[in-house]
Design a protein around this motif. Structure first.
Motif, PDB file in Angstrom:
ATOM      1  N   ALA A 106       0.845  -1.199   0.000  1.00 38.48           N
ATOM      2  CA  ALA A 106       0.000   0.000   0.000  1.00 38.48           C
ATOM      3  C   ALA A 106       0.875   1.243   0.000  1.00 38.48           C
ATOM      4  CB  ALA A 106      -0.901   0.001   1.232  1.00 38.48           C
ATOM      5  N   ALA A 153     -10.288   4.558  -5.954  1.00 37.64           N
ATOM      6  CA  ALA A 153      -9.310   3.832  -5.139  1.00 37.64           C
ATOM      7  C   ALA A 153      -7.994   3.621  -5.872  1.00 37.64           C
ATOM      8  CB  ALA A 153      -9.892   2.488  -4.706  1.00 37.64           C
ATOM      9  N   TRP A 213      -5.601   4.100   2.067  1.00 37.21           N
ATOM     10  CA  TRP A 213      -5.877   2.669   2.193  1.00 37.21           C
ATOM     11  C   TRP A 213      -6.238   2.268   3.620  1.00 37.21           C
ATOM     12  CZ3 TRP A 213      -5.750  -0.906  -1.860  1.00 37.21           C
ATOM     13  CH2 TRP A 213      -5.328  -0.375  -3.095  1.00 37.21           C
ATOM     14  N   GLU A 239     -12.098   0.777   2.816  1.00 40.76           N
ATOM     15  CA  GLU A 239     -11.236  -0.330   2.402  1.00 40.76           C
ATOM     16  C   GLU A 239     -11.508  -1.581   3.225  1.00 40.76           C
ATOM     17  OE1 GLU A 239      -8.464  -2.308   0.095  1.00 40.76           O
ATOM     18  OE2 GLU A 239      -9.445  -0.351  -0.190  1.00 40.76           O
TER      19      GLU A 239
END
Length: 250
Positions: free
Chosen positions: A18, A52, A59, A64
């Motif tokens: 991420a 996204a 994130w 999420e």
């Protein structure tokens, strides 16, 4: 504006690392994924999946977590039971405009707005804050006002410089002009001829009955010769001073 794109998730067991949480000020960048737009329709159901992919997405948000549980990320019935950072679809004008608001939820009905993003014809932007908009507009207005004053001042300086060069004293102009006596006589002759052509002036209207004219110089000497005990009539206007009793009756 720079075009940025986030790498998609890896399909080989697990997800791609991420990215770092997005910074507060990201108004200088724009995100657009034309390949995704060519593959999927941009509507209220899929716009969050498209959002996204952008660097604006955090994130660690509650949306999420819902995606990981195979729940729609904008399901308010689940988001209202959670606390933390979340995204909400604020306004929709399919398929051109989608406004997404980032907010902090402290309870089912207690939220604090943080940032706003919008998807305009497939391009994602971060909306600037209101104070930054005002500062930019005021700065632009001050720039044009200052430029206008500078231009006006430069033109006024040129006008004053030209006038100072062409300016000549008024006395010198008058002294240079000689008097033409023939022209003066000609003007007098024209005025005299016009006066002769005019009809004679009408006689003055008669004085009203009982009016006593003001004393002349000879009349002023009269009181010296008159006897001291002899009364004198005051010089008054009977119409103004004596009122309507002295007016004539018809």
């Amino acid at each position: 504006m720079a075009m940025q794109q986030v790498a998609p998730r890896s399909m080989e067991g697990g997800a791609a690392p991420a990215p770092a949480p997005p910074g507060t000020d990201m108004t200088g960048i724009c995100f657009r994924d034309q390949l995704w737009l060519n593959s999927y329709p941009l509507d209220r159901n899929l716009v969050f999946d498209y959002f996204a992919l952008s660097p604006f997405y955090d994130w660690t948000c509650n949306n999420e977590q819902l995606r990981m549980r195979s729940i729609h990320p904008l399901d308010l019935s689940h988001l209202s039971k959670m606390t933390g950072t979340e995204y909400m679809l604020n306004e929709v004008m399919e398929p051109h405009l989608f406004v997404i608001r980032k907010q902090k939820r402290d309870g089912p009905e207690k939220v604090t707005p943080m940032l706003t993003y919008y998807v305009l014809d497939g391009s994602i932007y971060q909306a600037p804050q209101l104070c930054n908009v005002f500062a930019a507009r005021i700065g632009r207005a001050l720039y044009y006002i200052s430029k206008a004053f500078t231009t006006a001042a430069s033109k006024l300086e040129k006008i004053g410089y030209v006038d100072s060069e062409n300016e000549t004293p008024l006395e010198s102009k008058v002294s240079k002009e000689a008097i033409d006596f023939k022209e003066v006589k000609r003007v007098d002759h024209i005025l005299a001829s016009l006066q002769r052509k005019l009809p004679p002036a009408p006689p003055p209207p008669p004085f009203p009955d009982g009016y006593i004219p003001p004393p002349t110089a000879e009349a002023e000497k009269g009181p010296e010769t008159q006897q001291a005990g002899e009364p004198q009539q005051p010089s008054v206007d009977p119409i103004l001073d004596q009122g309507p009793a002295k007016r004539m009756r018809f």
